[in-house]
Design a protein around this motif. Structure first.
Motif, short mmCIF file in Angstrom:
data_model
loop_
_atom_site.label_atom_id
_atom_site.label_comp_id
_atom_site.label_asym_id
_atom_site.label_seq_id
_atom_site.Cartn_x
_atom_site.Cartn_y
_atom_site.Cartn_z
N PRO A 23 2.01 -5.43 39.55
CA PRO A 23 2.37 -6.30 38.41
C PRO A 23 2.52 -5.52 37.10
O PRO A 23 3.44 -5.78 36.32
N ILE A 24 1.64 -4.53 36.89
CA ILE A 24 1.73 -3.79 35.63
C ILE A 24 2.96 -2.89 35.61
O ILE A 24 3.68 -2.83 34.61
N THR A 27 5.91 -4.97 34.96
CA THR A 27 5.96 -5.39 33.56
C THR A 27 6.47 -4.26 32.68
O THR A 27 7.33 -4.46 31.82
N TRP A 240 8.78 -13.99 27.27
CA TRP A 240 8.05 -13.05 28.12
C TRP A 240 8.49 -11.62 27.92
O TRP A 240 7.74 -10.69 28.19
N THR B 116 0.22 -10.15 33.10
CA THR B 116 1.03 -9.61 34.20
C THR B 116 0.76 -10.40 35.49
O THR B 116 1.67 -10.60 36.29
N LEU B 117 -0.48 -10.86 35.66
CA LEU B 117 -0.79 -11.65 36.86
C LEU B 117 -0.05 -12.98 36.81
O LEU B 117 0.49 -13.45 37.81
N LEU B 118 -0.02 -13.60 35.64
CA LEU B 118 0.72 -14.85 35.51
C LEU B 118 2.20 -14.62 35.81
O LEU B 118 2.82 -15.33 36.60
N ARG B 119 2.74 -13.57 35.20
CA ARG B 119 4.17 -13.34 35.31
C ARG B 119 4.59 -13.03 36.74
O ARG B 119 5.63 -13.51 37.20
N TYR B 120 3.81 -12.20 37.44
CA TYR B 120 4.25 -11.81 38.77
C TYR B 120 3.64 -12.64 39.89
O TYR B 120 4.34 -13.12 40.76
N VAL B 123 4.54 -16.68 38.87
CA VAL B 123 5.95 -17.03 38.68
C VAL B 123 6.86 -16.33 39.69
O VAL B 123 7.69 -16.98 40.33
N TYR B 125 5.91 -14.23 42.60
CA TYR B 125 5.50 -14.38 44.01
C TYR B 125 5.24 -15.84 44.37
O TYR B 125 5.07 -16.17 45.54
#
Lengths: 272, 262
Positions: A23-24, A27, A240, B116-120, B123, B125
């Protein structure tokens, strides 16, 4: 590497890879792409924007001042605790650890009661006639600093205490027997040997202040710092792209500060 | 020197008043009978304590917080105990690097990790919010579990393990019958420290709320931003009593040495 070790480490590593690293990385990657093209526009846009620069500056200023105050309050207290009798030391250590384990929401909230318009400080000052109108303390950078000092003071105290406990007191005694005054012994031996601890504690406070969310959110009001700005962009404005850029800036600042200060602490460490 | 000592002890007293005073004040105001927080309170009443149980959001989010912290703790143990064991037991190249990787979640700003956990996770996954909450809490508990357990394994003599194996015990038997009982108090302490870390977490949880899903600290945060009655003071007191109790147990289990170690 031992095969058995691999099997034991693998689940944890995969978990961190999937739920932190990926995820990082995604991002970070996303901040360099706009409309399918590779660009630095996301960052340029930010640094050209006076509003963001002000927020970044406020955050850095608040963090620096918080760190300095924590050092100033924490060092003498830690020194006192390290020299206290075993019983006193145990009690004071427990009293330092208790706030550390207490919810940051509770701790920040307690300052709302003290600093508010009808809070403890203002009602005292108004009742004693020292001022006519309550002061605006809550929802200012000063309130954030007070809250952050309160949040991180225990951390620097116990970090310093760890370093002071490891200090070789024979050295101090030797200096004293060679005629050094207590103050000279402190200045020439104790202080230089504990400076690396002061720096390590300082890193913890600085990085903590830089990235803290709860305290600025409660005590800062409309005053933004980077972490509350990140939250606002992500959750209120739904921007975002902007939130990701702020996230990357926060990671970079954190790593640079930790790296530089660690190097500094290591260089000062006589054993290092 | 005596003069210096007195000044230093006065300074330390003031530092501790600053540190603990606000917590004492918040406790006293929780007994305010009126609807606005005041210090000193204008009487004595337990009605705000009663209010905690009447506002269903507090009870709901308390339950969620408990479940997430306990389940996340279990997950972090399943991932962390083997890792801590491998890192302490075996010497191999890259061990320091791996150690750093396992402790790295504390280096990433919580608010960044949450975003980042929220985004990936949520949303991109498409995981449900509860799963994101659980995973996020597991990530932040992992370093605490590994650090505390690794430090209690430092005091364990692995020769005992070899002795058990030479007497015919299998690796698994050795682990459960010899290693585990020896580091039991370290594991319990790790569980409690990680639990507090997770239960108090705001930075990750603040991104992982949705219809009907929130944690107690987030609920408290929202409540404080809208109301200024003594309910939060009352909850604070209950949380502090719980914290003190857990701290007492941690002290019994392994002392406070862990905290002063960096």
């Amino acid at each position: 590497m031992n095969k058995r070790a691999i099997y034991l480490l693998l689940p944890g590593l995969l978990f961190l890879a999937a739920f932190m690293l990926v995820p990082i990385t995604l991002t970070v990657g996303s901040t360099f792409v706009q409309d399918g093209k590779l660009t630095l526009e996301g960052y340029l846009h930010f640094f050209r924007d006076g509003y963001f620069n002000r927020i970044l500056l406020t955050t850095l200023r608040v963090s620096v001042v918080t760190t300095l105050i924590c050092m100033l309050l924490g060092y003498p207290a830690a020194y006192y605790i390290s020299r206290a009798s075993a019983r006193k030391k145990g009690i004071l250590l427990a009293l330092s650890i208790f706030p550390l384990l207490t919810s940051p929401v509770v701790r920040s909230f307690s300052w709302m009661i003290i600093l508010g318009k009808k809070g403890l400080i203002n009602s005292f000052l108004v009742n004693t006639g020292l001022i006519d109108k309550p002061l605006d303390i809550l929802y200012t950078p000063a309130a954030m600093m007070i809250g952050l000092v309160h949040l991180f003071l225990p951390l620097i105290i116990i970090t310093l205490l760890g370093v002071m406990e490891n200090l070789d007191h024979e050295l101090v005694r030797a200096a004293r027997s060679l005629g050094a005054s207590p103050f000279a012994a402190f200045r020439k031996i104790t202080f230089p040997l504990t400076v690396p601890g002061l720096i390590i504690g300082g890193i913890l406070v600085f990085v903590g202040s830089l990235t803290a969310y709860t305290t600025p959110a409660l005590l800062g009001g409309k005053e933004r710092v980077v972490s509350t700005f990140l939250y606002q962009n992500a959750m209120t404005l739904n921007d975002w792209q902007a939130a990701s850029v702020i996230a990357v800036i926060m990671i970079v600042i954190t790593f640079v500060v930790v790296g530089l200060m660690n190097a500094w602490a290591n260089r000062l460490n006589p054993k290092g | 020197m005596k003069e210096g000592n007195r000044a230093l002890s006065l300074y330390t007293v003031l530092v501790f008043i600053f540190l603990l005073g606000p917590l004492v004040i918040i406790s006293i105001t929780s007994f305010e009978p009126g609807t606005v927080l005041k210090f000193p309170p204008e009487g004595f009443s337990l009605k705000w304590y009663q209010n905690i149980f009447e506002v269903s959001a507090f009870m709901e989010t308390f339950k969620t917080s408990m479940i997430i912290s306990l389940l996340g703790n279990l997950l972090a143990l399943l991932l962390g105990v083997p890792a801590a064991y491998a890192l302490s037991r075996y010497r191999f190249r890259g061990r320091d690097t791996l150690n750093a990787i396992f402790l790295s979640p504390v280096l990433i700003p919580g608010i960044v990790l949450g975003f980042t956990l929220l985004r990936y996770l949520i949303v991109v996954y498409g995981l449900p919010i509860v799963a994101g909450l659980l995973i996020g809490h597991t990530v932040i508990m992992l370093p605490f579990i590994i650090r505390v357990i690794a430090s209690s394994l430092e005091n364990f003599d692995f020769a005992v393990e070899e002795a058990a194996q030479s007497l015919g015990a299998s690796r698994l038997q050795t682990f459960f019958k010899v290693v585990l009982p020896n580091i039991r108090s370290g594991i319990l302490a790790a569980i409690l420290i990680a639990f507090l870390e997770s239960f108090n977490n705001v930075d990750i949880s603040v991104f992982m709320t949705g219809p009907g899903i929130s944690t107690l600290p987030i609920q408290m945060l929202t409540y404080v931003q809208n109301y200024f009655d003594p309910t939060i003071a009352a909850i604070s007191v209950i949380l502090m009593v719980l914290t003190a109790a857990l701290m007492f147990v941690i002290e019994r289990l392994m002392g406070f040495a862990y905290f002063t170690k960096r």
